[in-house]
Motif scaffolding. Structure first.
Motif, PDB file in Angstrom:
ATOM      1  N   GLY A   9       1.108  -1.255   0.174  1.00  0.00           N
ATOM      2  CA  GLY A   9      -0.232  -0.358   0.050  1.00  0.00           C
ATOM      3  C   GLY A   9       1.138   1.049  -0.137  1.00  0.00           C
ATOM      4  N   ARG A  10       2.241   0.939   0.332  1.00  0.00           N
ATOM      5  CA  ARG A  10       2.906   2.219   0.344  1.00  0.00           C
ATOM      6  C   ARG A  10       3.088   2.329  -0.527  1.00  0.00           C
ATOM      7  NH1 ARG A  10       3.701  -0.083   5.459  1.00  0.00           N
ATOM      8  NH2 ARG A  10       6.180  -0.745   4.623  1.00  0.00           N
ATOM      9  N   GLY A  11       3.621   1.394  -1.607  1.00  0.00           N
ATOM     10  CA  GLY A  11       4.387   1.718  -3.437  1.00  0.00           C
ATOM     11  C   GLY A  11       5.406   0.977  -2.978  1.00  0.00           C
ATOM     12  N   GLU A  12       5.784  -0.158  -1.736  1.00  0.00           N
ATOM     13  CA  GLU A  12       7.115  -0.649  -2.341  1.00  0.00           C
ATOM     14  C   GLU A  12       7.242  -1.871  -2.969  1.00  0.00           C
ATOM     15  OE1 GLU A  12       7.681  -1.293   1.703  1.00  0.00           O
ATOM     16  OE2 GLU A  12       9.444   0.599   2.301  1.00  0.00           O
ATOM     17  N   MET A  13       7.542  -2.107  -4.339  1.00  0.00           N
ATOM     18  CA  MET A  13       7.611  -3.331  -4.768  1.00  0.00           C
ATOM     19  C   MET A  13       8.115  -4.389  -3.952  1.00  0.00           C
ATOM     20  SD  MET A  13       9.352  -4.346  -8.120  1.00  0.00           S
ATOM     21  CE  MET A  13      11.755  -4.799  -7.621  1.00  0.00           C
ATOM     22  N   THR A  14       7.866  -5.550  -3.979  1.00  0.00           N
ATOM     23  CA  THR A  14       9.131  -6.542  -2.920  1.00  0.00           C
ATOM     24  C   THR A  14       8.354  -7.928  -4.483  1.00  0.00           C
ATOM     25  OG1 THR A  14       6.109  -7.822  -2.732  1.00  0.00           O
ATOM     26  CG2 THR A  14       7.290  -6.461  -1.128  1.00  0.00           C
ATOM     27  N   LEU A  15       9.814  -8.881  -4.822  1.00  0.00           N
ATOM     28  CA  LEU A  15       9.856  -9.568  -5.663  1.00  0.00           C
ATOM     29  C   LEU A  15      10.711 -10.657  -4.976  1.00  0.00           C
ATOM     30  CD1 LEU A  15       9.971  -9.796  -8.447  1.00  0.00           C
ATOM     31  CD2 LEU A  15      12.492  -9.039  -8.998  1.00  0.00           C
ATOM     32  N   PRO A  16      10.303 -11.568  -4.815  1.00  0.00           N
ATOM     33  CA  PRO A  16      10.863 -13.311  -3.974  1.00  0.00           C
ATOM     34  C   PRO A  16      11.715 -13.162  -4.922  1.00  0.00           C
ATOM     35  CG  PRO A  16       8.566 -13.848  -4.430  1.00  0.00           C
ATOM     36  CD  PRO A  16       8.830 -12.218  -4.933  1.00  0.00           C
ATOM     37  N   PHE A  17      13.104 -14.112  -4.579  1.00  0.00           N
ATOM     38  CA  PHE A  17      13.551 -14.409  -5.754  1.00  0.00           C
ATOM     39  C   PHE A  17      15.003 -16.033  -4.850  1.00  0.00           C
ATOM     40  CE2 PHE A  17      16.472 -11.032  -3.780  1.00  0.00           C
ATOM     41  CZ  PHE A  17      17.545 -11.860  -3.026  1.00  0.00           C
ATOM     42  N   ALA A  18      15.108 -17.022  -4.786  1.00  0.00           N
ATOM     43  CA  ALA A  18      15.982 -17.666  -4.441  1.00  0.00           C
ATOM     44  C   ALA A  18      17.260 -18.334  -5.165  1.00  0.00           C
ATOM     45  CB  ALA A  18      15.547 -18.941  -4.720  1.00  0.00           C
ATOM     46  N   ALA A  19      18.331 -18.069  -4.471  1.00  0.00           N
ATOM     47  CA  ALA A  19      19.930 -18.425  -4.792  1.00  0.00           C
ATOM     48  C   ALA A  19      20.636 -19.543  -4.590  1.00  0.00           C
ATOM     49  CB  ALA A  19      20.585 -16.926  -4.706  1.00  0.00           C
ATOM     50  N   GLU A  20      21.285 -19.712  -5.462  1.00  0.00           N
ATOM     51  CA  GLU A  20      21.838 -21.029  -4.395  1.00  0.00           C
ATOM     52  C   GLU A  20      23.902 -21.330  -5.060  1.00  0.00           C
ATOM     53  OE1 GLU A  20      20.216 -24.932  -7.189  1.00  0.00           O
ATOM     54  OE2 GLU A  20      19.861 -24.521  -5.218  1.00  0.00           O
TER      55      GLU A  20
ATOM     56  N   ILE B 164      17.425  -3.123 -14.080  1.00  0.00           N
ATOM     57  CA  ILE B 164      16.032  -3.055 -13.908  1.00  0.00           C
ATOM     58  C   ILE B 164      16.055  -1.722 -15.817  1.00  0.00           C
ATOM     59  CG2 ILE B 164      13.870  -2.068 -14.257  1.00  0.00           C
ATOM     60  CD1 ILE B 164      13.887  -2.836 -10.726  1.00  0.00           C
ATOM     61  N   ALA B 165      15.409  -2.685 -16.679  1.00  0.00           N
ATOM     62  CA  ALA B 165      15.793  -1.638 -17.608  1.00  0.00           C
ATOM     63  C   ALA B 165      13.958  -1.652 -18.627  1.00  0.00           C
ATOM     64  CB  ALA B 165      16.337  -1.881 -18.945  1.00  0.00           C
ATOM     65  N   LEU B 166      14.563  -0.558 -18.935  1.00  0.00           N
ATOM     66  CA  LEU B 166      12.992  -0.092 -19.734  1.00  0.00           C
ATOM     67  C   LEU B 166      12.775  -0.503 -21.501  1.00  0.00           C
ATOM     68  CD1 LEU B 166      10.627   1.772 -19.922  1.00  0.00           C
ATOM     69  CD2 LEU B 166      11.731   3.348 -21.431  1.00  0.00           C
TER      70      LEU B 166
ATOM     71  N   LYS C 262       8.298   6.747  -7.755  1.00  0.00           N
ATOM     72  CA  LYS C 262       8.670   8.411  -7.846  1.00  0.00           C
ATOM     73  C   LYS C 262       9.923   8.675  -9.339  1.00  0.00           C
ATOM     74  CE  LYS C 262       9.660  11.309  -5.218  1.00  0.00           C
ATOM     75  NZ  LYS C 262      10.231  12.424  -3.979  1.00  0.00           N
ATOM     76  N   HIS C 263       9.919   7.022  -9.716  1.00  0.00           N
ATOM     77  CA  HIS C 263      10.500   6.934 -10.880  1.00  0.00           C
ATOM     78  C   HIS C 263      10.081   6.909 -12.430  1.00  0.00           C
ATOM     79  CE1 HIS C 263      13.995   4.749 -14.142  1.00  0.00           C
ATOM     80  NE2 HIS C 263      14.267   5.314 -12.727  1.00  0.00           N
ATOM     81  N   PRO C 264      10.066   8.126 -13.016  1.00  0.00           N
ATOM     82  CA  PRO C 264       9.246   7.526 -14.361  1.00  0.00           C
ATOM     83  C   PRO C 264       8.757   6.762 -15.088  1.00  0.00           C
ATOM     84  CG  PRO C 264      11.506   8.912 -14.645  1.00  0.00           C
ATOM     85  CD  PRO C 264      11.378   8.518 -13.376  1.00  0.00           C
ATOM     86  N   TRP C 265       9.442   5.315 -14.649  1.00  0.00           N
ATOM     87  CA  TRP C 265       9.559   4.190 -15.390  1.00  0.00           C
ATOM     88  C   TRP C 265       8.070   3.453 -14.291  1.00  0.00           C
ATOM     89  CZ3 TRP C 265      14.750   1.463 -16.223  1.00  0.00           C
ATOM     90  CH2 TRP C 265      15.615   2.816 -17.446  1.00  0.00           C
ATOM     91  N   ALA C 266       8.039   4.105 -13.873  1.00  0.00           N
ATOM     92  CA  ALA C 266       6.602   2.978 -12.776  1.00  0.00           C
ATOM     93  C   ALA C 266       5.249   3.562 -13.416  1.00  0.00           C
ATOM     94  CB  ALA C 266       6.251   4.639 -12.031  1.00  0.00           C
TER      95      ALA C 266
ATOM     96  N   ARG D 293       3.414   2.290  -6.315  1.00  0.00           N
ATOM     97  CA  ARG D 293       2.404   3.259  -5.886  1.00  0.00           C
ATOM     98  C   ARG D 293       0.874   3.386  -6.431  1.00  0.00           C
ATOM     99  NH1 ARG D 293       1.859   7.450  -0.937  1.00  0.00           N
ATOM    100  NH2 ARG D 293      -0.835   7.660  -1.054  1.00  0.00           N
ATOM    101  N   ARG D 294      -0.270   3.239  -6.110  1.00  0.00           N
ATOM    102  CA  ARG D 294      -1.022   3.303  -7.201  1.00  0.00           C
ATOM    103  C   ARG D 294      -2.066   4.715  -6.902  1.00  0.00           C
ATOM    104  NH1 ARG D 294      -4.472  -1.610  -9.512  1.00  0.00           N
ATOM    105  NH2 ARG D 294      -5.361  -0.245 -10.338  1.00  0.00           N
ATOM    106  N   PHE D 295      -2.264   5.788  -7.632  1.00  0.00           N
ATOM    107  CA  PHE D 295      -3.053   7.259  -6.866  1.00  0.00           C
ATOM    108  C   PHE D 295      -5.096   6.561  -7.717  1.00  0.00           C
ATOM    109  CE2 PHE D 295       0.927   8.493  -6.829  1.00  0.00           C
ATOM    110  CZ  PHE D 295       0.553   8.844  -6.115  1.00  0.00           C
ATOM    111  N   PHE D 296      -5.233   6.421  -6.725  1.00  0.00           N
ATOM    112  CA  PHE D 296      -6.972   6.118  -6.798  1.00  0.00           C
ATOM    113  C   PHE D 296      -7.861   7.330  -6.505  1.00  0.00           C
ATOM    114  CE2 PHE D 296      -5.143   2.238  -4.203  1.00  0.00           C
ATOM    115  CZ  PHE D 296      -5.340   1.605  -5.219  1.00  0.00           C
ATOM    116  N   ASP D 297      -7.264   9.048  -6.469  1.00  0.00           N
ATOM    117  CA  ASP D 297      -8.266   9.758  -6.127  1.00  0.00           C
ATOM    118  C   ASP D 297      -7.922  10.308  -8.414  1.00  0.00           C
ATOM    119  OD1 ASP D 297      -9.203  12.424  -4.997  1.00  0.00           O
ATOM    120  OD2 ASP D 297      -8.015  12.820  -6.873  1.00  0.00           O
TER     121      ASP D 297
END
Length: 851
Positions: free
Chosen positions: A302-313, A325-327, A373-377, A407-411
């Motif tokens: 809800g605060r706009g934070e992206m969560t991306l789970p990953f696993a490494a070994e 992250i590339a456009l 706040k990134h232009p690619w949001a 973050r999404r703006f509903f207004d």
């Protein structure tokens, strides 16, 4: 001579004591005379045991050896000159000095006069008898081995420490290697050539080092990157090393070099050729590249934070990782503000989180970043995760194509402002288009697009700045400045002014409704639902406070035909039902239920019993009034700032943009009179612009009032009360900053500090409300415990009903039927629950049959 025999006997009894004392004196003199010699010997021996002679050139070894021998001779000669073997007399003097009265010296003395006098002899014999008795307590004297006066720098301790380190980590066998360096020495050749070898695996593998002399010929499995160190002793060429594990090419050192050092890069053979040689088969364990995968879908909080789970070994452990992250420009919908070619922007690179403790060979983590706040949001991007191990091997996951979570703006208005900001950051060529759209949005503010006049004023201020910068050529610095102002405006439009409980409730309802229409995620829905619950609780408390205040003033509280009485449990059940429908995907029904809740909240009146206001309620009321006054000051500062940007505008022509004199009969005059002027009214004050001194004085008075309220704030000592005081302290600092800014005629800075003060005031009111709620719960619990005497004949509490035999506390009018309907519905609900006991359900069914 009888007395001499007693003295001799006493001295003979001291024989072993004198011997030990003499040995102690000898140790003292040897230590003090020869401590430089044995310190030098310890240092040389430690260096030889650590193999220093094998590392230094031959010339350096012999030079140091000559210096060491010379130093030893000097120390020996100096020690011999200062050394003297202790005598028996030295031991007697040392021992006698430790006894009271020096009895040993008394036993060895002779009387000077009166030897022939019987009385004198008797006295002398008695004296020597006493001295002989004292010698019985003699004990060997401990030697004083301290030489700190002679060695103020503690060089002897350095020598002892070096020898201890050499004993632990060196080898006595290495001392003999120095003899092989003597010119023409045939000892080494007589003993034959010899060799030593070590293999050190990389430190990150955790494997121990191997001493090749202890290993029999055979096969060795070694990690890639292991270091091999070989040393050959004896005649050059008698021994040599043959290996195929390093893969070295180009200039390779001779196989008979006395010292050889190389890294295992492939499987092969390692062989020592010559007398006592051995051969090993080396099977190299290749260091595998690490692996990383994305094991879930990207989500946004809800605060706009992206969560991306990953696993490494990895086979040993992962050292670090990054997310790039590339456009994905080909997947972007190139319309409207995105039709323009984008400005070049570097890819976004963020470090991947690693476990703080535990094994890094295999783990699962979650990348959490805020790209709101990134232009690619919300635009198509590719996310590529990569990790690296200690050996430098890199593993990469397959690129993941997704819309960059943010973050999404509903207004609707806030969403439009955010989109304009994105277009401006996409390309500065969009500045003209963004300015035109901002003019179109703010053209008729009286139509209701702006809920607050301050929001309209902020947009117009940003618009003027954008147009001013665009005329001179919008550079990157000014573009970022405008983008930041647009972001702040969007947040203000989205979150609204939460100073009023009703306004906060309406805002929460609107945002939840927009979220359901726009298909928000489950996390966003859950957060908005929690905001609605909190706003509803605040609104209920505010209504209770106001109704209680109205009752004290003697106002009669009536319920209209459409009004309802609802408890907090009723509201809670309705919101639980709304959330359940949304979780089931029945958005249409959830929207309908939300609209019904809105209608009920609009018609609801909460009645409270008569009584005096508590200190907490008085404090809340005072803080609310302070917040309203601070909002008014901020609005006036905005109006003055706007008219500074447009001094030729006629005041009061827009209903949402009142001038200094109010205009059209609306608003307050800025001249301090508080009287609005119609557009046809004339006066000396019309068109005057007062200085900021008046606003400054009002700001100072408001800050002093806040300080007075803080002194009467309840809840001291509780976590909530302390948090309220801390928030109000921040509000006081912000008000002081606004006062200073007004004094310096810096309206923009004053408005920012006033906004900080209002936010701190709201936080303080929320904390104070929580403190009051906590005290109320504790009070209700105590009241319930003390109401044991107010029970009916069946032992049930009378609750809030009136005395028995009266109509006090009973429902009247149509409330009777509403309460009956609610009770009947509750009975039906409980009767349908199969988990209840059968006897209870039978009783409920009989009640339904009867009524």
């Amino acid at each position: 001579m009888e007395h001499r025999s007693e003295a001799d006997t006493a001295l003979k009894r001291l024989g072993w004591v004198l011997g030990l004392t003499r040995v102690g004196i000898l140790a003292e003199r040897v230590t003090r005379a020869f401590w430089p010699l044995w310190s030098l010997v310890f240092l040389v021996l430690a260096a030889l045991m650590m193999g220093v002679q094998d590392e230094l050139p031959l010339e350096a070894v012999w030079t140091l050896a000559a210096l060491a021998v010379l130093g030893a001779l000097v120390a020996l000669v100096a020690g011999m000159r200062g050394f003297a073997v202790p005598t028996r007399a030295d031991a007697l003097a040392r021992l006698d000095a430790t006894l009271p009265g020096r009895p040993i010296q008394a036993l060895m003395d002779h009387p000077a006069i009166g030897e022939r006098d019987a009385g004198s002899r008797a006295i002398w014999q008695a004296h020597q008898a006493r001295m002989a008795e004292r010698t019985r307590a003699a004990r060997p004297v401990e030697p004083d081995l301290r030489v700190s006066r002679l060695d103020p720098f503690g060089l002897r301790y350095i020598a002892v420490l070096a020898l201890a380190v050499a004993v632990l980590f060196g080898s006595v066998a290495r001392v003999g290697s120095v003899a092989e360096m003597a010119p023409g020495s045939g000892a080494a050749l007589a003993a034959g050539p010899t060799w030593e070898g070590w293999i050190e695996p990389p430190g990150y593998t955790g494997r121990p080092a191997l001493y090749l002399n202890d290993l029999e010929p055979g096969t060795l499995e070694l990690p890639e990157g292991s270091r091999v160190l070989m040393r050959l002793y004896g005649e050059v060429g008698a021994l040599s090393v043959a290996e195929t594990v390093s893969g070295r090419i180009g200039e390779v050192p001779s196989a008979s070099e006395p010292e050889q050092d190389f890294i295992i890069a492939q499987s092969g053979n390692l062989e020592v050729l010559g007398p006592g040689g051995r051969v090993w088969r080396i099977d190299m364990i290749a260091d595998a590249a690490p692996k990383i995968v994305i094991n879930g879908s990207a989500e946004v909080s809800g605060r706009g934070e992206m969560t991306l789970p990953f696993a490494a070994e990895d086979d040993y452990g992962i050292n670090g990782g990054t997310a790039v992250i590339a456009l994905d420009l080909g997947a972007v919908d190139r319309r409207y503000g995105l039709a323009m070619p984008p400005e070049s922007r570097p890819v976004v690179t963020v470090p991947l989180p690693l476990p703080i403790t535990g094994d890094r060979a295999a783990f699962e983590e979650v990348l959490i970043e805020d790209f709101s706040k990134h232009p690619w949001a919300h635009l198509p991007v590719t996310v590529t995760l990569s990790v690296e191990d200690d050996a430098g091997n890199v593993g990469q996951a397959l690129p993941e194509a997704l819309l960059l979570p943010a973050r999404r703006f509903f207004d609707p208005l806030a969403a439009a402002v955010v989109e304009l900001r994105r277009d401006l950051l996409w390309s500065r060529e969009n500045a003209r288009r963004v300015a035109q759209l901002m003019r179109a949005i703010s053209h008729r503010p009286e139509d209701g697009a702006f809920k607050k006049e301050t929001d309209y004023l902020r947009m117009r201020t940003i618009l003027r700045r954008l147009e001013a910068y665009s005329t001179r050529g919008l550079d990157a610095e000014h573009r970022d400045e405008i983008a930041e102002a647009l972001w702040d405006l969007a947040l203000k439009l989205e979150e609204g002014d939460l100073g009023s409980a009703l306004e906060r409730l309406q805002r929460a309802q609107e945002r939840l409704s927009e979220a359901m229409k726009n298909g928000a995620s489950d996390a966003e829905i859950a957060q908005l639902m929690q905001e609605l619950r909190e706003a509803t609780e605040d609104y209920m408390r505010e209504l209770a406070r106001r109704n209680q205040q109205d009752g004290e003033e003697g106002e009669e509280q009536q319920l209209s035909e459409n009004s309802m009485q609802m408890t907090q449990d009723d509201l809670q059940r309705m919101m639980d039902r709304i959330q359940e429908l949304m979780e089931q995907g029945r958005m249409a029904e959830a929207q309908q239920a939300l609209e019904e809740l809105q209608r009920m909240m609009e018609n609801m009146r909460v009645t409270q019993g008569q009584g005096q206001q508590s200190p907490g309620e008085q404090a809340m009321e005072g803080l609310a009034e302070t917040l309203r006054e601070q909002q008014g000051l901020s609005d006036e500062a905005f109006r003055e700032l706007q008219e500074q940007f447009n001094p030729n505008a006629q005041s009061g022509q827009s209903q949402e943009n009142q001038g200094y004199s109010g205009g059209d009969g609306r608003g307050e005059a800025h001249d301090g009179t508080g009287q609005g002027r119609g557009e046809g009214e004339e006066g000396t004050a019309q068109g005057q612009q007062p200085g900021q001194g008046e606003l400054e004085d009002r700001q100072r008075a408001l800050r002093e009032e806040l300080n007075r309220q803080m002194g009467n704030l309840p809840g001291q000592g509780t976590p909530e009360g302390d948090a309220a005081r801390e928030a109000l302290g921040r509000a006081d600092e912000a008000m002081e900053g606004a006062e200073d800014a007004l004094r310096e005629d810096d309206l923009a800075e004053a408005i920012d500090r006033q906004a900080e003060a209002m936010e701190a005031l709201r936080e303080g009111m929320r904390n104070l409300g929580e403190a009051m709620a906590q005290q109320e719960r504790q009070g209700q619990q105590g009241t319930a415990e003390n109401q044991g005497n107010a029970q009916d004949p069946l032992g049930r509490s009378a609750g809030n009903r009136g005395p028995s035999g009266t109509d006090e506390g009973l429902l009247q009018g149509e409330d009777v039927y509403r309460q009956a309907r609610r009770l009947l519905d509750e009975i039906r609900r409980r009767a349908g629950e199969s988990a209840r006991p059968e006897a209870e359900r039978n009783y409920l069914e009989r009640l339904l049959d009867r009524f």
